[in-house]
Design a protein around this motif. Structure first.
Motif, PDB file in Angstrom:
ATOM      1  N   MET A   1       0.835  -1.215   0.000  1.00 30.46           N
ATOM      2  CA  MET A   1       0.000   0.000   0.000  1.00 30.46           C
ATOM      3  C   MET A   1       0.864   1.256   0.000  1.00 30.46           C
ATOM      4  SD  MET A   1      -3.085  -1.060   2.635  1.00 30.46           S
ATOM      5  CE  MET A   1      -3.252   0.625   3.140  1.00 30.46           C
ATOM      6  N   ALA A   2       1.909   1.254   0.818  1.00 31.82           N
ATOM      7  CA  ALA A   2       2.800   2.411   0.882  1.00 31.82           C
ATOM      8  C   ALA A   2       3.447   2.665  -0.482  1.00 31.82           C
ATOM      9  CB  ALA A   2       3.863   2.201   1.958  1.00 31.82           C
ATOM     10  N   HIS A   3       3.831   1.593  -1.167  1.00 33.80           N
ATOM     11  CA  HIS A   3       4.395   1.746  -2.511  1.00 33.80           C
ATOM     12  C   HIS A   3       3.361   2.339  -3.472  1.00 33.80           C
ATOM     13  CE1 HIS A   3       6.606   1.161  -6.152  1.00 33.80           C
ATOM     14  NE2 HIS A   3       5.699   0.309  -6.618  1.00 33.80           N
ATOM     15  N   CYS A   4       2.105   1.928  -3.327  1.00 32.40           N
ATOM     16  CA  CYS A   4       1.037   2.495  -4.167  1.00 32.40           C
ATOM     17  C   CYS A   4       0.887   3.997  -3.918  1.00 32.40           C
ATOM     18  CB  CYS A   4      -0.284   1.779  -3.905  1.00 32.40           C
ATOM     19  SG  CYS A   4      -0.306   0.084  -4.520  1.00 32.40           S
ATOM     20  N   PHE A   5       1.011   4.425  -2.655  1.00 34.69           N
ATOM     21  CA  PHE A   5       0.957   5.856  -2.351  1.00 34.69           C
ATOM     22  C   PHE A   5       2.112   6.583  -3.032  1.00 34.69           C
ATOM     23  CE2 PHE A   5      -1.107   4.717   1.968  1.00 34.69           C
ATOM     24  CZ  PHE A   5      -2.341   4.602   1.364  1.00 34.69           C
ATOM     25  N   ASP A   6       3.300   5.967  -3.000  1.00 39.64           N
ATOM     26  CA  ASP A   6       4.456   6.560  -3.682  1.00 39.64           C
ATOM     27  C   ASP A   6       4.196   6.711  -5.178  1.00 39.64           C
ATOM     28  OD1 ASP A   6       6.098   6.871  -1.427  1.00 39.64           O
ATOM     29  OD2 ASP A   6       6.846   4.818  -1.581  1.00 39.64           O
ATOM     30  N   LEU A   7       3.570   5.707  -5.771  1.00 40.21           N
ATOM     31  CA  LEU A   7       3.254   5.789  -7.200  1.00 40.21           C
ATOM     32  C   LEU A   7       2.280   6.926  -7.479  1.00 40.21           C
ATOM     33  CD1 LEU A   7       2.873   1.996  -8.095  1.00 40.21           C
ATOM     34  CD2 LEU A   7       4.777   3.516  -8.675  1.00 40.21           C
ATOM     35  N   LEU A   8       1.327   7.126  -6.566  1.00 41.54           N
ATOM     36  CA  LEU A   8       0.348   8.196  -6.750  1.00 41.54           C
ATOM     37  C   LEU A   8       0.977   9.581  -6.720  1.00 41.54           C
ATOM     38  CD1 LEU A   8      -2.687   6.948  -4.646  1.00 41.54           C
ATOM     39  CD2 LEU A   8      -2.617   7.292  -7.117  1.00 41.54           C
ATOM     40  N   ILE A   9       1.905   9.797  -5.786  1.00 41.07           N
ATOM     41  CA  ILE A   9       2.502  11.139  -5.694  1.00 41.07           C
ATOM     42  C   ILE A   9       3.717  11.295  -6.598  1.00 41.07           C
ATOM     43  CG2 ILE A   9       1.624  11.565  -3.375  1.00 41.07           C
ATOM     44  CD1 ILE A   9       4.492  11.094  -2.356  1.00 41.07           C
ATOM     45  N   GLY A  10       4.299  10.176  -7.042  1.00 37.23           N
ATOM     46  CA  GLY A  10       5.401  10.236  -7.995  1.00 37.23           C
ATOM     47  C   GLY A  10       6.681  10.848  -7.466  1.00 37.23           C
ATOM     48  N   GLN A  11       6.966  10.679  -6.193  1.00 35.29           N
ATOM     49  CA  GLN A  11       8.164  11.277  -5.596  1.00 35.29           C
ATOM     50  C   GLN A  11       9.089  10.235  -4.965  1.00 35.29           C
ATOM     51  OE1 GLN A  11       8.998  14.581  -5.716  1.00 35.29           O
ATOM     52  NE2 GLN A  11       7.243  14.789  -7.076  1.00 35.29           N
ATOM     53  N   GLY A  12       9.407   9.188  -5.658  1.00 36.76           N
ATOM     54  CA  GLY A  12      10.327   8.183  -5.123  1.00 36.76           C
ATOM     55  C   GLY A  12       9.622   7.196  -4.205  1.00 36.76           C
ATOM     56  N   ASN A  13      10.355   6.713  -3.207  1.00 35.06           N
ATOM     57  CA  ASN A  13       9.846   5.684  -2.302  1.00 35.06           C
ATOM     58  C   ASN A  13       9.684   6.201  -0.877  1.00 35.06           C
ATOM     59  OD1 ASN A  13       9.654   3.622  -4.210  1.00 35.06           O
ATOM     60  ND2 ASN A  13      11.796   3.062  -3.955  1.00 35.06           N
ATOM     61  N   TYR A  14       9.206   7.410  -0.718  1.00 31.13           N
ATOM     62  CA  TYR A  14       9.105   8.030   0.600  1.00 31.13           C
ATOM     63  C   TYR A  14       8.237   7.202   1.546  1.00 31.13           C
ATOM     64  CZ  TYR A  14       7.999  11.470   4.188  1.00 31.13           C
ATOM     65  OH  TYR A  14       7.834  12.102   5.374  1.00 31.13           O
ATOM     66  N   PHE A  15       7.018   6.879   1.152  1.00 31.33           N
ATOM     67  CA  PHE A  15       6.102   6.136   2.032  1.00 31.33           C
ATOM     68  C   PHE A  15       6.581   4.706   2.242  1.00 31.33           C
ATOM     69  CE2 PHE A  15       3.249   9.443   0.349  1.00 31.33           C
ATOM     70  CZ  PHE A  15       2.786   9.969   1.552  1.00 31.33           C
ATOM     71  N   ARG A  16       7.019   4.068   1.174  1.00 24.37           N
ATOM     72  CA  ARG A  16       7.485   2.685   1.262  1.00 24.37           C
ATOM     73  C   ARG A  16       8.684   2.569   2.191  1.00 24.37           C
ATOM     74  NH1 ARG A  16      11.650   0.349  -1.361  1.00 24.37           N
ATOM     75  NH2 ARG A  16      11.624  -1.889  -1.577  1.00 24.37           N
ATOM     76  N   ASP A  17       9.659   3.457   2.026  1.00 26.88           N
ATOM     77  CA  ASP A  17      10.845   3.403   2.871  1.00 26.88           C
ATOM     78  C   ASP A  17      10.506   3.705   4.329  1.00 26.88           C
ATOM     79  OD1 ASP A  17      12.287   2.725   0.654  1.00 26.88           O
ATOM     80  OD2 ASP A  17      13.260   4.683   0.409  1.00 26.88           O
ATOM     81  N   GLY A  18       9.566   4.614   4.542  1.00 27.46           N
ATOM     82  CA  GLY A  18       9.122   4.900   5.913  1.00 27.46           C
ATOM     83  C   GLY A  18       8.451   3.688   6.540  1.00 27.46           C
ATOM     84  N   ALA A  19       7.615   3.010   5.764  1.00 30.96           N
ATOM     85  CA  ALA A  19       6.953   1.796   6.261  1.00 30.96           C
ATOM     86  C   ALA A  19       7.983   0.711   6.544  1.00 30.96           C
ATOM     87  CB  ALA A  19       5.913   1.304   5.255  1.00 30.96           C
ATOM     88  N   LEU A  20       8.938   0.556   5.635  1.00 30.98           N
ATOM     89  CA  LEU A  20       9.985  -0.447   5.850  1.00 30.98           C
ATOM     90  C   LEU A  20      10.756  -0.167   7.128  1.00 30.98           C
ATOM     91  CD1 LEU A  20      11.467  -1.013   2.266  1.00 30.98           C
ATOM     92  CD2 LEU A  20      10.128  -2.617   3.624  1.00 30.98           C
ATOM     93  N   LEU A  21      11.144   1.082   7.338  1.00 27.13           N
ATOM     94  CA  LEU A  21      11.892   1.439   8.547  1.00 27.13           C
ATOM     95  C   LEU A  21      11.079   1.118   9.794  1.00 27.13           C
ATOM     96  CD1 LEU A  21      14.348   2.674   9.920  1.00 27.13           C
ATOM     97  CD2 LEU A  21      13.266   4.904   9.671  1.00 27.13           C
ATOM     98  N   ALA A  22       9.809   1.503   9.802  1.00 28.92           N
ATOM     99  CA  ALA A  22       8.962   1.250  10.972  1.00 28.92           C
ATOM    100  C   ALA A  22       8.829  -0.245  11.241  1.00 28.92           C
ATOM    101  CB  ALA A  22       7.586   1.875  10.754  1.00 28.92           C
ATOM    102  N   PHE A  23       8.615  -1.036  10.192  1.00 23.76           N
ATOM    103  CA  PHE A  23       8.439  -2.476  10.390  1.00 23.76           C
ATOM    104  C   PHE A  23       9.749  -3.164  10.765  1.00 23.76           C
ATOM    105  CE2 PHE A  23       4.560  -1.978   7.590  1.00 23.76           C
ATOM    106  CZ  PHE A  23       3.671  -2.103   8.650  1.00 23.76           C
ATOM    107  N   ILE A  24      10.869  -2.689  10.225  1.00 27.37           N
ATOM    108  CA  ILE A  24      12.174  -3.253  10.597  1.00 27.37           C
ATOM    109  C   ILE A  24      12.445  -2.997  12.073  1.00 27.37           C
ATOM    110  CG2 ILE A  24      14.676  -2.977  10.286  1.00 27.37           C
ATOM    111  CD1 ILE A  24      14.037  -2.603   7.237  1.00 27.37           C
ATOM    112  N   VAL A  25      12.148  -1.785  12.540  1.00 25.04           N
ATOM    113  CA  VAL A  25      12.324  -1.462  13.966  1.00 25.04           C
ATOM    114  C   VAL A  25      11.418  -2.352  14.810  1.00 25.04           C
ATOM    115  CG1 VAL A  25      11.968   0.314  15.726  1.00 25.04           C
ATOM    116  CG2 VAL A  25      13.129   0.889  13.581  1.00 25.04           C
ATOM    117  N   ASN A  26      10.168  -2.516  14.385  1.00 26.69           N
ATOM    118  CA  ASN A  26       9.232  -3.358  15.121  1.00 26.69           C
ATOM    119  C   ASN A  26       9.732  -4.803  15.216  1.00 26.69           C
ATOM    120  OD1 ASN A  26       6.634  -3.720  16.434  1.00 26.69           O
ATOM    121  ND2 ASN A  26       6.096  -4.925  14.644  1.00 26.69           N
TER     122      ASN A  26
END
Length: 159
Positions: free
Chosen positions: A93-118
């Protein structure tokens, strides 16, 4: 002898078809995640390590907080795997948001960081319950990342 040659030819042809199908499916799945970079490798690795340490904690040490008596539980295992699957769905889903705004992997990378920490926190909890010594520098690094993630979540809910 001819029958064996025909079977071998049939088997080779099928292997090629199966490999092609698996390649197509694999490419599609990787594209859903926005590629398979170091963040995805780390997340999958930490998910696997967390799952393994959880099984060891319950199966060997009988200290799981997820089941009655701390022992292995198929229901607890299924719930854990379901949560990991849903975690991956959030990354998609986060990657889909990135595709919508067209600005790299901001949401995806943020989600990855949060889940990696978890996953890191869960791994350290499992290891700590087993009596494994965790170096203070590792605990501090996880605390910093967790605090950073929590602060970002707080900023998002405040705005």
């Amino acid at each position: 002898m001819e029958v064996l040659k025909e079977l071998a030819l049939f088997s080779t042809k099928r292997e090629g078809e199966v490999a092609t199908i698996l390649g197509l499916v694999g490419s599609f799945v990787v594209s859903l995640f926005g590629g398979f970079d170091i963040g995805m490798y780390i997340l999958f690795g930490f998910m696997a390590f967390d799952w393994i340490t959880g099984i060891i904690l319950a199966g060997v040490f009988k200290k799981s907080t997820k089941s009655e008596g701390g022992a292995l539980s198929s229901k607890a295992g299924q719930i854990g795997l379901l949560r990991k699957g849903l975690t991956l769905a959030v990354v998609i889903m986060a990657h889909c948001f990135d595709l919508l705004i067209g600005q790299g992997n901001y949401f995806r990378d943020g989600a990855l960081l949060a889940f990696i920490v978890n996953e890191s926190v869960s791994i350290l909890e499992n290891l700590g319950a087993m009596g494994v010594w965790i170096p203070p520098i590792i605990r501090k690094a996880i605390e910093i990342l967790k605090d950073k993630t929590d602060a970002e979540e707080k900023d998002e809910t405040d705005s």
